[in-house]
Design a protein around this motif. Sequence first.
Motif, PDB file in Angstrom:
ATOM      1  N   TYR A  99       4.153 -26.337   2.515  1.00 31.19           N
ATOM      2  CA  TYR A  99       4.933 -25.425   3.359  1.00 31.19           C
ATOM      3  C   TYR A  99       4.060 -24.829   4.446  1.00 31.19           C
ATOM      4  N   VAL A 100       4.731 -24.302   5.451  1.00 27.33           N
ATOM      5  CA  VAL A 100       4.049 -23.628   6.567  1.00 27.33           C
ATOM      6  C   VAL A 100       4.423 -22.153   6.516  1.00 27.33           C
ATOM      7  N   HIS A 101       3.418 -21.301   6.659  1.00 29.94           N
ATOM      8  CA  HIS A 101       3.634 -19.855   6.725  1.00 29.94           C
ATOM      9  C   HIS A 101       2.731 -19.302   7.825  1.00 29.94           C
ATOM     10  N   GLU A 102       3.350 -18.653   8.797  1.00 31.70           N
ATOM     11  CA  GLU A 102       2.609 -18.083   9.932  1.00 31.70           C
ATOM     12  C   GLU A 102       1.660 -19.105  10.560  1.00 31.70           C
ATOM     13  N   HIS A 103       2.176 -20.285  10.832  1.00 29.98           N
ATOM     14  CA  HIS A 103       1.477 -21.385  11.513  1.00 29.98           C
ATOM     15  C   HIS A 103       0.353 -22.026  10.696  1.00 29.98           C
ATOM     16  N   ASN A 104       0.286 -21.736   9.397  1.00 32.74           N
ATOM     17  CA  ASN A 104      -0.724 -22.350   8.526  1.00 32.74           C
ATOM     18  C   ASN A 104      -0.039 -23.162   7.431  1.00 32.74           C
ATOM     19  N   TRP A 105      -0.552 -24.378   7.194  1.00 34.65           N
ATOM     20  CA  TRP A 105      -0.043 -25.231   6.125  1.00 34.65           C
ATOM     21  C   TRP A 105      -0.665 -24.826   4.790  1.00 34.65           C
ATOM     22  N   TYR A 106       0.163 -24.881   3.737  1.00 39.37           N
ATOM     23  CA  TYR A 106      -0.277 -24.552   2.380  1.00 39.37           C
ATOM     24  C   TYR A 106       0.178 -25.624   1.400  1.00 39.37           C
ATOM     25  N   ILE A 107      -0.593 -25.760   0.309  1.00 43.13           N
ATOM     26  CA  ILE A 107      -0.261 -26.655  -0.792  1.00 43.13           C
ATOM     27  C   ILE A 107      -0.128 -25.796  -2.053  1.00 43.13           C
ATOM     28  N   PRO A 108       1.087 -25.501  -2.497  1.00 35.17           N
ATOM     29  CA  PRO A 108       1.207 -24.849  -3.800  1.00 35.17           C
ATOM     30  C   PRO A 108       0.943 -25.897  -4.882  1.00 35.17           C
ATOM     31  N   ALA A 109       0.026 -25.588  -5.784  1.00 35.13           N
ATOM     32  CA  ALA A 109      -0.396 -26.581  -6.760  1.00 35.13           C
ATOM     33  C   ALA A 109      -0.960 -25.912  -8.004  1.00 35.13           C
ATOM     34  N   TYR A 110      -0.838 -26.611  -9.120  1.00 37.92           N
ATOM     35  CA  TYR A 110      -1.517 -26.183 -10.332  1.00 37.92           C
ATOM     36  C   TYR A 110      -2.984 -26.579 -10.196  1.00 37.92           C
ATOM     37  N   CYS A 111      -3.871 -25.631 -10.441  1.00 38.79           N
ATOM     38  CA  CYS A 111      -5.312 -25.872 -10.351  1.00 38.79           C
ATOM     39  C   CYS A 111      -5.885 -25.977 -11.761  1.00 38.79           C
ATOM     40  N   GLU A 112      -6.502 -27.122 -12.073  1.00 31.65           N
ATOM     41  CA  GLU A 112      -7.086 -27.309 -13.396  1.00 31.65           C
ATOM     42  C   GLU A 112      -8.256 -26.357 -13.635  1.00 31.65           C
ATOM     43  N   TYR A 113      -9.021 -26.033 -12.605  1.00 31.75           N
ATOM     44  CA  TYR A 113     -10.164 -25.120 -12.725  1.00 31.75           C
ATOM     45  C   TYR A 113      -9.696 -23.707 -13.088  1.00 31.75           C
ATOM     46  N   CYS A 114      -8.660 -23.227 -12.392  1.00 30.39           N
ATOM     47  CA  CYS A 114      -8.137 -21.864 -12.603  1.00 30.39           C
ATOM     48  C   CYS A 114      -7.129 -21.795 -13.747  1.00 30.39           C
TER      49      CYS A 114
END
Length: 75
Positions: A38-53
Amino acid sequence: KIYNIITKALKEKRKVELTYLSSDGIVRNRIIHPHDLYVHEHNWYIPAYCEYCKSMRHFQFKNVKDIKILEEFFN
């Protein structure tokens, strides 16, 4: 490059390895299970499950230093 890799991983339910600049300024390798883009305020993001966190995170494209799709699948 990032967009193409993530869309392929989303379609195939494949894990992705990121070299990522964290909010604390440290570059870390992360294995993620991408769920969307998704894009929020002109920045692309990847919502994802992080194995480290061991939790969901939202990774910004601009902080991805390297990316590769893995052979492993996720549910």
